[in-house]
Design a protein around this motif. Structure first.
Motif, PDB file in Angstrom:
ATOM      1  N   LEU A 136     -49.578 -39.727  26.215  1.00 28.98           N
ATOM      2  CA  LEU A 136     -50.656 -39.557  27.188  1.00 28.98           C
ATOM      3  C   LEU A 136     -50.283 -38.472  28.213  1.00 28.98           C
ATOM      4  N   GLU A 137     -49.056 -38.575  28.759  1.00 26.83           N
ATOM      5  CA  GLU A 137     -48.636 -37.590  29.759  1.00 26.83           C
ATOM      6  C   GLU A 137     -48.529 -36.191  29.154  1.00 26.83           C
ATOM      7  N   ALA A 138     -48.026 -36.103  27.935  1.00 27.91           N
ATOM      8  CA  ALA A 138     -47.902 -34.807  27.275  1.00 27.91           C
ATOM      9  C   ALA A 138     -49.276 -34.176  27.094  1.00 27.91           C
ATOM     10  N   GLY A 139     -50.268 -35.011  26.754  1.00 27.18           N
ATOM     11  CA  GLY A 139     -51.627 -34.500  26.579  1.00 27.18           C
ATOM     12  C   GLY A 139     -52.212 -33.998  27.885  1.00 27.18           C
ATOM     13  N   ILE A 146     -59.452 -34.384  30.864  1.00 26.64           N
ATOM     14  CA  ILE A 146     -58.512 -35.501  30.654  1.00 26.64           C
ATOM     15  C   ILE A 146     -59.190 -36.621  29.866  1.00 26.64           C
ATOM     16  N   ALA A 147     -60.474 -36.855  30.147  1.00 27.15           N
ATOM     17  CA  ALA A 147     -61.210 -37.920  29.447  1.00 27.15           C
ATOM     18  C   ALA A 147     -61.355 -37.627  27.955  1.00 27.15           C
ATOM     19  N   GLU A 148     -61.231 -36.332  27.587  1.00 24.34           N
ATOM     20  CA  GLU A 148     -61.305 -35.973  26.171  1.00 24.34           C
ATOM     21  C   GLU A 148     -60.101 -36.480  25.383  1.00 24.34           C
ATOM     22  N   LEU A 149     -59.036 -36.903  26.091  1.00 19.23           N
ATOM     23  CA  LEU A 149     -57.882 -37.525  25.420  1.00 19.23           C
ATOM     24  C   LEU A 149     -58.221 -38.994  25.175  1.00 19.23           C
ATOM     25  N   SER A 197     -44.379 -36.817  38.277  1.00 17.79           N
ATOM     26  CA  SER A 197     -45.174 -37.947  37.797  1.00 17.79           C
ATOM     27  C   SER A 197     -44.308 -39.205  37.715  1.00 17.79           C
ATOM     28  N   LYS A 198     -44.983 -40.334  37.641  1.00 17.35           N
ATOM     29  CA  LYS A 198     -44.279 -41.603  37.441  1.00 17.35           C
ATOM     30  C   LYS A 198     -45.253 -42.609  36.832  1.00 17.35           C
ATOM     31  N   GLY A 234     -50.488 -54.365  36.025  1.00 20.06           N
ATOM     32  CA  GLY A 234     -50.712 -55.755  35.609  1.00 20.06           C
ATOM     33  C   GLY A 234     -50.838 -55.931  34.112  1.00 20.06           C
ATOM     34  N   TYR A 235     -50.481 -57.094  33.649  1.00 15.62           N
ATOM     35  CA  TYR A 235     -50.580 -57.454  32.237  1.00 15.62           C
ATOM     36  C   TYR A 235     -49.779 -56.506  31.348  1.00 15.62           C
ATOM     37  N   GLY A 236     -48.693 -56.021  31.862  1.00 16.87           N
ATOM     38  CA  GLY A 236     -47.840 -55.125  31.094  1.00 16.87           C
ATOM     39  C   GLY A 236     -48.369 -53.701  30.981  1.00 16.87           C
ATOM     40  N   ILE A 237     -49.484 -53.416  31.625  1.00 12.12           N
ATOM     41  CA  ILE A 237     -50.089 -52.077  31.553  1.00 12.12           C
ATOM     42  C   ILE A 237     -49.564 -51.219  32.709  1.00 12.12           C
ATOM     43  N   ARG A 238     -49.241 -49.977  32.402  1.00  9.99           N
ATOM     44  CA  ARG A 238     -48.807 -49.024  33.426  1.00  9.99           C
ATOM     45  C   ARG A 238     -49.714 -47.788  33.379  1.00  9.99           C
ATOM     46  N   LYS A 239     -50.006 -47.288  34.551  1.00 14.79           N
ATOM     47  CA  LYS A 239     -50.820 -46.062  34.638  1.00 14.79           C
ATOM     48  C   LYS A 239     -49.906 -44.877  34.941  1.00 14.79           C
ATOM     49  N   LEU A 240     -50.367 -43.689  34.570  1.00 15.98           N
ATOM     50  CA  LEU A 240     -49.651 -42.467  34.894  1.00 15.98           C
ATOM     51  C   LEU A 240     -50.144 -41.957  36.250  1.00 15.98           C
ATOM     52  N   GLN A 241     -49.232 -41.813  37.169  1.00 12.35           N
ATOM     53  CA  GLN A 241     -49.583 -41.222  38.478  1.00 12.35           C
ATOM     54  C   GLN A 241     -48.906 -39.853  38.538  1.00 12.35           C
ATOM     55  N   ILE A 242     -49.714 -38.810  38.600  1.00 10.53           N
ATOM     56  CA  ILE A 242     -49.192 -37.448  38.508  1.00 10.53           C
ATOM     57  C   ILE A 242     -49.727 -36.590  39.661  1.00 10.53           C
ATOM     58  N   THR A 243     -48.862 -35.733  40.173  1.00 14.72           N
ATOM     59  CA  THR A 243     -49.228 -34.834  41.269  1.00 14.72           C
ATOM     60  C   THR A 243     -49.542 -33.450  40.713  1.00 14.72           C
ATOM     61  N   LEU A 244     -50.524 -32.793  41.280  1.00 11.19           N
ATOM     62  CA  LEU A 244     -50.866 -31.442  40.863  1.00 11.19           C
ATOM     63  C   LEU A 244     -51.333 -30.634  42.067  1.00 11.19           C
ATOM     64  N   VAL A 245     -51.175 -29.324  41.973  1.00  9.57           N
ATOM     65  CA  VAL A 245     -51.660 -28.403  43.013  1.00  9.57           C
ATOM     66  C   VAL A 245     -52.731 -27.534  42.381  1.00  9.57           C
ATOM     67  N   VAL A 246     -53.887 -27.428  43.058  1.00  9.84           N
ATOM     68  CA  VAL A 246     -54.983 -26.625  42.519  1.00  9.84           C
ATOM     69  C   VAL A 246     -55.481 -25.633  43.573  1.00  9.84           C
TER      70      VAL A 246
END
Length: 223
Positions: free
Chosen positions: A150-153, A199-202, A167-168, A173-185
Motif C-alpha cells: 500500500l505504501e509503495a503504491g 490514491i483511491a485508484e489503489l 511515514s508510520k 483497532g481490530y488489528g488494523i493499522r493505517k498508513l500516516q504519511i507526511t508530504l509537502v505540496v
C-alpha cells in the motif's frame, strides 16, 4: 537665479517631489534657488514641499539623481519682477525661462528610465512559492492488507510540486493499522482532491484517505 514658484506650485499639486518618488538632486537644485520660505497662502504646495526638503538639509549632498529636472523651474530673473512698459505704455508678459521643451523632455526621459529600472528590479525579485505540509491518513480494507505494498503504491504517485516525507503505521483497532504519511505540496501545482483520487485508484489496498493535518508555511522560490 530664482525659482518660478507658480509653475512649481502647479507641478507639486499632484506630486511630492520635483522628480520621481523620493528626494533627489532635482529637489535640491530648486530648493537652493528659493531665497526664503515660500508664502503658504500663495503657494501652498511649494511651502509644503520646501519644508519637507529643508528637513533633508544635512543629506542634500548625498541625495541621488540629477538636477536636470529642476532646471525647468529655475530662471535668471526674480519671479515677482514687474514687466517693463513698452513705448505705448502697455505691459508685456516677460518669458523668464524661454522654451523649456528640452528640459521637460529630458525630465520625462529620466523619469521613464527610472520607472523602467524599478519595474525590471521588481520583476527580478524572487517570488514567494506557497507550500503546504500535509499529514495524510490512508486506511486499508482490513488487517490482511499488505501495508508495505500500500505504501509503495502511494509513494509511486509522482507529480511536479509533490514531495513525500516520513511515514508510520498507526493502529486503529481490530488489528488494523493505517498508513500516516507526511508530504509537502506546492499549492499552485498540486490539488489535494486530485491526489486523493489517485490514491483511491489503489483499490486493492486503499479503502479511503483523509487529511489529518495541514500547515501552510511559505518559502522563497529558488528560481
Amino acid at each position: 537665479m530664482s525659482a518660478n514658484l507658480q509653475k512649481l506650485n502647479e507641478h507639486l499639486a499632484s506630486r511630492s517631489y520635483v522628480e520621481g518618488y523620493t528626494p533627489s538632486q532635482a529637489d535640491v537644485h530648486v530648493f537652493k534657488a528659493i531665497s526664503s520660505d515660500p508664502d503658504a497662502a500663495k503657494h501652498p504646495h511649494v511651502a509644503r514641499w520646501y519644508t519637507h526638503i529643508k528637513s533633508y538639509s544635512a543629506e542634500h549632498a548625498t541625495l541621488a539623481g540629477s538636477s536636470n529636472a529642476g532646471e525647468a523651474f529655475i530662471g535668471r530673473a526674480a519671479e515677482a519682477t514687474p514687466a517693463k512698459a513698452d513705448e505705448g505704455g502697455d505691459d508685456e508678459d516677460i518669458d523668464l525661462f524661454g522654451s523649456d521643451d528640452e528640459e521637460d523632455a529630458e525630465a520625462e526621459r529620466i523619469k521613464a528610465q527610472r520607472v523602467a529600472e524599478y519595474n525590471a528590479k521588481k520583476a527580478n525579485k524572487p517570488k514567494t512559492v506557497a507550500k503546504s505540509v500535509v499529514t495524510l491518513d490512508v486506511k486499508p480494507w482490513d488487517d490482511e492488507t499488505d501495508m508495505a505494498a500500500l505504501e509503495a503504491g502511494v509513494r509511486a504517485i509522482e507529480q511536479d510540486g509533490l514531495l513525500w516525507g516520513a511515514s508510520k503505521l498507526v493502529a486503529i483497532g481490530y488489528g488494523i493499522r493505517k498508513l500516516q504519511i507526511t508530504l509537502v505540496v506546492e499549492d499552485e501545482k498540486v490539488s489535494m482532491d486530485e491526489l486523493q483520487e489517485k490514491i483511491a485508484e489503489l483499490e486493492d489496498y486503499v479503502q479511503s484517505s483523509d487529511i489529518a493535518a495541514m500547515q501552510t508555511p511559505t518559502t522563497p522560490s529558488e528560481t
